[in-house]
Design an enzyme around this catalytic site. Structure first.
Site, short mmCIF file in Angstrom:
data_model
loop_
_atom_site.label_atom_id
_atom_site.label_comp_id
_atom_site.label_asym_id
_atom_site.label_seq_id
_atom_site.Cartn_x
_atom_site.Cartn_y
_atom_site.Cartn_z
N GLU A 36 24.10 33.52 26.94
CA GLU A 36 25.09 34.03 26.00
C GLU A 36 24.88 35.51 25.72
O GLU A 36 23.75 35.98 25.58
CB GLU A 36 25.02 33.24 24.69
CG GLU A 36 26.18 33.50 23.75
CD GLU A 36 26.18 32.54 22.58
OE1 GLU A 36 27.27 32.16 22.14
OE2 GLU A 36 25.09 32.16 22.11
N VAL A 90 35.27 28.18 19.68
CA VAL A 90 34.57 28.03 18.41
C VAL A 90 35.47 27.49 17.30
O VAL A 90 34.97 26.82 16.39
CB VAL A 90 33.96 29.38 17.95
CG1 VAL A 90 32.89 29.82 18.91
CG2 VAL A 90 35.02 30.45 17.79
N ILE A 140 42.99 32.97 37.31
CA ILE A 140 42.71 33.14 35.88
C ILE A 140 41.22 33.45 35.76
O ILE A 140 40.37 32.61 36.04
CB ILE A 140 43.03 31.86 35.08
CG1 ILE A 140 44.43 31.35 35.42
CG2 ILE A 140 42.87 32.11 33.60
CD1 ILE A 140 45.54 32.35 35.18
N THR A 175 25.30 31.18 16.61
CA THR A 175 24.13 31.53 17.42
C THR A 175 23.47 32.85 16.99
O THR A 175 22.27 33.01 17.15
CB THR A 175 24.52 31.62 18.91
OG1 THR A 175 25.58 32.58 19.06
CG2 THR A 175 25.00 30.28 19.42
N GLY A 183 45.67 20.52 33.68
CA GLY A 183 45.50 19.83 32.42
C GLY A 183 44.59 20.54 31.44
O GLY A 183 44.39 20.07 30.32
N GLY A 184 44.02 21.69 31.83
CA GLY A 184 43.14 22.44 30.94
C GLY A 184 43.91 23.20 29.88
O GLY A 184 45.15 23.16 29.82
N TYR A 208 42.91 11.80 32.67
CA TYR A 208 43.53 11.81 31.34
C TYR A 208 44.30 13.11 31.10
O TYR A 208 45.42 13.09 30.60
CB TYR A 208 42.50 11.61 30.24
CG TYR A 208 43.11 11.74 28.87
CD1 TYR A 208 43.89 10.72 28.34
CD2 TYR A 208 42.98 12.92 28.13
CE1 TYR A 208 44.50 10.83 27.10
CE2 TYR A 208 43.59 13.05 26.89
CZ TYR A 208 44.34 12.02 26.38
OH TYR A 208 44.95 12.16 25.16
N LYS A 238 32.69 33.58 38.15
CA LYS A 238 34.06 34.07 38.02
C LYS A 238 34.21 35.45 38.66
O LYS A 238 35.26 35.76 39.23
CB LYS A 238 34.47 34.11 36.54
CG LYS A 238 34.58 32.74 35.88
CD LYS A 238 35.60 31.83 36.56
CE LYS A 238 37.03 32.25 36.28
NZ LYS A 238 38.01 31.32 36.89
N LYS A 247 33.88 37.40 30.77
CA LYS A 247 32.47 37.12 31.07
C LYS A 247 32.10 37.48 32.50
O LYS A 247 30.91 37.46 32.87
CB LYS A 247 32.17 35.64 30.78
CG LYS A 247 32.26 35.31 29.29
CD LYS A 247 32.12 33.84 29.01
CE LYS A 247 32.17 33.56 27.51
NZ LYS A 247 33.45 33.94 26.89
#
Length: 653
Positions: free
Chosen positions: A561, A467, A417, A484, A297-298, A324, A433, A421
């Site tokens: 970040e 973003v 997937i 940022t 669902g993502g 949902y 990840k 990063k």
């Protein structure tokens, strides 16, 4: 006089459905009045309403259905002319037949037979007059509104067939006024099309200042992606709201209408010319097979499901922890299957977490999938930074659970997937990840029947937490857009393109492959913000333009970040048979060594040892270089409580 103009202006702005109901009601009233006047002409005096009630009711019952069937209420009244009168004549002619038969041929007691002749004539004259009066009064009022600037003025970029159809559709409505065309073809400059001037792109600033144009409608559906991008870049600084028609393939299904217009998406500026997919690769691990998608669902998971469904698997298993999100993608796929005359029961919604080994085993044992796309992950950098143990548990241990069960149940293909990063990570999310990648690379060594691979790419436009949706919502609230750092850059790709490349990369895997997608050139986020503001018809508020609409505010780097992202840890990637997919060779740990470290990591999570777990992932992924101190919310709260207790204890002693 002014009050009547105000009323007419109010009527013009009503929804078309309401205007049609008003016209229907007025015609019903005319049916009643025409009967009453017919009685007067026949009798020479005004009779009672009761005496004329029978033909009044009959007139409405016979007349209104006929008028509706003749389309008298689909016409635009301010354009009413002699063609409208002819339509009324045809409708009343049909109406007069049953009315004449009832009241003249057959006859009704107490009602003069000549009513059947006089009333249809009066009805025609009254309805025709109402149409002509409406055409004059509404048309004049519309022109007055137009000239007073209350209706937005638009320029149509593109004087071809699509542009002319849009202009015609706009003229038939009340929402906009076309001030002219812009076209790249010099042969059309200074000519007129349907009474509207065609200008060159160089004349845009002058035309805008002279006509007060507020919107540009981009009607160049056959233009290449590169040309559309050039045009939109040229329009960015004009403080206009830019909208566009869909591409040529999207328009092939029918004629152009105003409803086809949409706001320019940032994808139109950042997107590259698409590379046609290799259909053999797309279908290799999917068609006729049982396919499992975790995180179905993502943002990426749901797009994978759409494209997998189009490739016709025998079963599509949707594993998702969010009720949902699972409901939404399952409903969408059910409609997609029904539209393609496929069995919607082949899409199976399964609630469950990848961290629940029992649930994942149950799914594997029941359906024995041939292919798995593992998209389930926590991916929001600050949130994972604030919830370290849950990020590790879901992204690392969840991957280990699904991968080990895939190996146990002889799943032929397993695709992870991943993300850019994961390369020299500065945050917990990226490190988890990279750890998930290491799990698959290490497991591949003794996996005889399962081919593990991973696909690494950057940000996808429009995904949850990205973003672009954030910037749009901030603009809708009137700003500011929060950024940022002014120098921060990111790679971007559209969700459909990313999912398509993932499917093709998985089909090329030989085992343990790390695939890297060609993301094009990195984009400065501050430029992205400016683009979104300017394409919304607004201006950036800064030192040069203090009266601008939207401020861009720098708020500082968030925990974990990076200023820029990378796709490769080291070495040159090898090409594959797809121009946008590369294969990277990267070092990894042996499974015996990694499995011991993962057991330690699992124990640290069970002890709720945030510091120990963070140190351990740094040992496993030596490239991990935290850009900030540990900011886990639970750990910070416990530390604050412990400090307070020590202070209170020292005070008591």
């Amino acid at each position: 006089m002014k009050r009547s103009q105000t009323i007419v202006a109010w009527v013009l702005k009503l929804p078309r459905s309401v205007k049609r109901l008003i016209a229907l009601g007025l015609d019903g009233l005319i049916c009643i009045i025409s009967v009453y006047v017919a009685f007067y002409l026949r009798l020479g005096f005004w009779t009672t309403i009761y005496a004329a009630s029978h033909p009044m009711i009959a007139s409405i019952a016979i007349g209104l259905p006929i008028f509706v069937s003749f389309g008298l209420y689909r016409a635009i009244f301010r354009h009413a002319g002699w063609y409208a009168v002819l339509s009324v004549a045809r409708a009343v002619a049909l109406y007069s037949v049953p009315f004449f038969l009832i009241y003249t041929i057959v006859g009704i007691h107490g009602i003069p037979r000549t009513i059947g002749i006089i009333q249809p004539i009066l009805l025609f004259l009254m309805i025709a007059a109402s149409r002509l009066i409406a055409g004059v009064s509404l048309g004049d009022a519309y022109k007055a509104l137009w000239n007073n600037g209350e209706i937005p003025r638009v320029l149509i970029y593109g004087a071809g067939a699509a542009g002319r159809q849009i202009a015609s559709a706009i003229r038939a409505g009340t929402e906009m006024r076309v001030a002219g065309f812009i076209d790249d073809d010099a042969a059309l400059w200074r000519s007129t099309i349907d009474g509207m001037r065609v200008y060159s792109p160089a004349e845009l600033p002058r035309v805008i200042s002279r006509t007060g144009v507020t919107d540009i409608l981009l009607a160049v559906p056959s233009a290449s992606r590169a040309r559309r991008t050039e045009i939109m870049h040229a329009l960015r600084h004009l403080d206009l709201h830019v909208r566009t028609l869909p591409g040529l393939l999207d328009m092939a299904r029918g004629s152009v209408s105003v409803s086809d217009l949409r706001d320019v998406e940032i994808e139109d500026l950042l997107g590259r010319p698409p590379v046609p997919p290799n259909e053999d690769l797309l279908q290799k691990n999917i068609r006729g097979k049982v396919v499992l998608v975790t995180g179905a669902g993502g943002s990426i998971g749901s797009e994978l499901c759409r494209q997998i469904a189009a490739a016709r698997p025998s079963l599509l298993l949707l594993l998702e922890a969010s009720e949902y999100n699972l409901y939404a993608i399952h409903q969408e796929l059910t409609r997609q299957y029904a539209a393609s005359d496929l069995d919607p029961m082949t899409a199976i919604p399964l609630l469950g977490s990848v961290c629940d080994a029992m649930r994942v085993r149950e799914v594997m044992a029941t359906w024995e999938p041939d292919t798995i796309f593992h998209a389930a992950a926590y991916k929001h950098v600050p949130l994972v930074e604030n919830n370290v143990l849950e990020g590790i548990r879901n992204n690392v241990l969840g991957t280990r659970i699904v991968a080990s069960l895939a190996k146990e149940y002889s799943v032929a293909s397993f695709v992870l997937i991943s993300t850019d990063k994961a390369v020299r990570p500065t945050n917990v999310m990226g490190t988890t990840k990279r750890l998930a990648e290491l799990v698959l690379q290490s497991m591949q060594d003794d996996a005889q029947r399962t081919c593990f691979s991973m696909v690494r790419f950057g940000n996808v436009l429009g995904s949850s937490g990205s973003v672009v949706p954030l910037f749009r919502s901030q603009i809708a609230r009137g700003g500011p857009i929060t950024l940022t750092h002014p120098d921060i850059t990111r790679y971007f790709m559209t969700i459909p393109e990313a999912a398509q490349l993932v499917l093709q990369a998985g089909a090329m895997a030989k085992g343990g492959d790390v695939f890297v997608l060609d993301m094009g050139e990195p984009v400065r986020i501050i430029d992205l913000a400016r683009n979104i503001i300017e394409l919304s018809g607004l201006s950036v508020r800064d030192e040069r333009k203090p009266d601008g609409d939207i401020e861009i505010r720098i708020v500082g780097i968030r925990p974990g970040e990076k200023l820029y992202e990378e796709l490769l840890i080291g070495g040159d990637p090898a090409p594959t048979e797809h121009p946008r997919i590369m294969r990277s060779q990267e070092a990894y740990l042996s499974w015996p060594n990694l499995s011991k470290l993962l057991k330690e990591l699992e124990n640290a999570i069970e002890r709720r040892d945030v510091v120990g777990a963070a140190e351990l992932i740094g040992r496993i992924v030596p490239e991990y270089s935290p850009s900030s101190d540990l900011v886990d919310l639970v750990a910070d709260a416990k530390s604050a409580d412990d400090t307070m207790e020590r202070r209170l204890g020292a005070g008591l002693n």
